[in-house]
Design a protein around this motif. Sequence first.
Motif: not given
Length: 140
Positions: A103-109, A114-121, A129-135
């Motif tokens: 998935p390209d998205e994740r949940e905002c805590p 649902m927000i994009p994985k690399p989002a900072r806000r 929010v802390t951005p999530v990288t594929d690694q």
Amino acid sequence: MSGFKKFLLRGNVVELAVAVVIGTAFTAIVNSFVKDVLTPLIAAVGGQPDFSDLKLTLGRADFTYGNFLNALIGFLMIATVIYFLVVNPYERLQNRFFPKETPDERECPECLSMIPKPARRCAHCTAEVTPVTDQATSAP
């Protein structure tokens, strides 16, 4: 009447009918294998040539558990063959040709939107929010 005709001519009804016919024939083959091959092999070790004759008598009641043993062995053989010759290869092919997408998205805590994985806000609640990288999301 036309609704019934459409129902009968749908692909999955025809496929189901074919599967039932093939399953019935396959069950007959496995039952014959259990009765004519597997049970005598077990009998060679255990000494009982036919499980259907096994019974337990309590008072005047006879419990013919041998037929149950034959049915149980047949069921286990069918389940084993279906799993190893149909389900397992099918799952491998599905995973090979149609891999599951990450998935390209994740949940905002904060707001659980649902927000994009690399989002900072978060765009919904503006929480940082802390951005999530594929690694970071890949399992070791």
